[in-house]
Design an enzyme around this catalytic site. Structure first.
Site, mmCIF file in Angstrom:
data_model
loop_
_atom_site.group_PDB
_atom_site.id
_atom_site.type_symbol
_atom_site.label_atom_id
_atom_site.label_comp_id
_atom_site.label_asym_id
_atom_site.label_seq_id
_atom_site.Cartn_x
_atom_site.Cartn_y
_atom_site.Cartn_z
ATOM 1 N N TYR A 49 6.553 76.642 29.504
ATOM 2 C CA TYR A 49 7.489 77.081 30.184
ATOM 3 C C TYR A 49 8.628 77.915 29.124
ATOM 4 C CZ TYR A 49 5.520 74.811 34.295
ATOM 5 O OH TYR A 49 4.594 74.383 35.255
ATOM 6 N N LYS A 74 5.271 68.553 30.281
ATOM 7 C CA LYS A 74 3.925 68.573 30.014
ATOM 8 C C LYS A 74 3.423 68.925 28.550
ATOM 9 C CE LYS A 74 3.942 70.659 34.723
ATOM 10 N NZ LYS A 74 5.194 71.326 34.600
ATOM 11 N N HIS A 107 -1.183 69.348 30.688
ATOM 12 C CA HIS A 107 -0.895 70.388 31.549
ATOM 13 C C HIS A 107 -2.196 71.197 32.164
ATOM 14 C CE1 HIS A 107 2.159 73.768 31.983
ATOM 15 N NE2 HIS A 107 1.234 73.950 32.970
#
Ligand code: A2P
Length: 276
Positions: A49, A74, A107
């Protein structure tokens, strides 16, 4: 905020604040701080992210003691494997400016037979950071039963959570049932279908009867199905709205109607088809 108990006894608040599609920078820091002020005690981020630094800064500035917050991150696909994952974990902790995370997840699963070995190598790294106490719990994300089964055969520590896309119109019931059978908490990413399900006439009609928004209906639907929604918002009103879901109950009949809606609103990001 109520909690679920993970299979190792660690408590996880039943709603988390999702931060996918929130970029590193002041806006994300403000939103995470607003979420904590609103009452969220569970923040979900990921290395990919690109916002772990902002999440860490917001948490540090919130004034809420670290032990009262639940933080997940993650390991991404480009860091799979034992050594790479250990390195990625250290980097995540450094960006978050934390000594531990509450939950560390793989992930996305690697695919096929070769992928199963990669997943296990990655998992061994998660087991190590778990045993060291630097991750209070470990789990996976986007794993379907056929990814989980080979992993669980070899793992010495069972996954505690599986974070999957889960919302009305895309409930992935088979994976939810598998996880619940194995005492794995199911976390719902995109519980509002990233906004795609909000225009549904059927959901609007049901939500209207409870004098709730469709977003609140979707979040409540997760909770009543025993899953853990991770709604994202960068708007303070909506951040708060998404927590106001403890003052109504969806009837079993409406739950059934929502469960049986025809498929719609999925992201299309299927773990056996993605190319990243
Ligand atoms: P915004 O950030 O402007 O509020 P998901 O959690 O499923 O990924 O959905 C996130 C998307 O839904 C974002 O586009 C977010 O926009 C929007 N959203 C979040 N909460 C609400 C809400 N209560 N009502 C309407 N839209 C919402």
């Amino acid at each position: 905020m109520e909690s679920y108990k993970l299979n190792n006894g660690h408590m996880i608040p039943v709603i988390g604040f999702g931060t996918w599609q929130m970029e590193e920078g002041p806006q994300t820091q403000v939103s995470v701080q607003e979420a904590i002020e609103a009452g969220y005690r569970h923040i979900d981020t990921a290395a990919v992210y690109g916002n772990e630094k902002s999440v860490g800064l917001a948490i540090a500035a919130s004034g809420v003691p670290r032990e009262e917050l639940f933080v997940t991150t993650k390991v991404f696909n480009n860091d799979r494997g034992y050594d790479q994952t250990l390195h990625a974990f250290d980097q995540s902790l450094e960006r978050l400016a934390m000594e531990y995370v509450d939950l560390y997840l793989i992930h996305w699963p690697a695919r096929g037979e070769a992928g199963a070995k990669v997943n296990y190598d990655t998992w061994r790294a998660l087991e190590k950071v778990y045993k060291e106490g630097r991750a209070k719990a470990i789990g996976v994300s986007n794993f379907l039963p056929h990814h989980l089964e080979p992993l669980m055969e070899k793992a010495t520590i069972m996954p505690m959570a599986d974070q999957i896309e889960h919302h009305p119109g895309y409930n992935q019931q088979e994976t939810v049932d598998f996880c619940h059978k194995h005492n794995i908490v199911v976390e719902a990413w995109s519980p509002l279908g990233t906004g795609r399900v909000l225009a549904s006439q059927e959901l609007q009609e049901i939500a209207g009867r409870y004098e709730k928004s469709v977003a609140q209906l979707c979040i409540r639907w997760c909770l009543q199905g025993g899953t853990l929604p991770l709604p994202k918002s960068t708007n303070n009103e909506r951040i708060r709205e998404n927590l106001e879901v403890f003052d109504f109950t969806i009837t079993p009949e409406d739950m059934k109607t929502i469960n049986n809606l025809p498929a719609f609103g999925s992201s299309g990001l299927h773990p056996d088809k993605i190319n990243f």
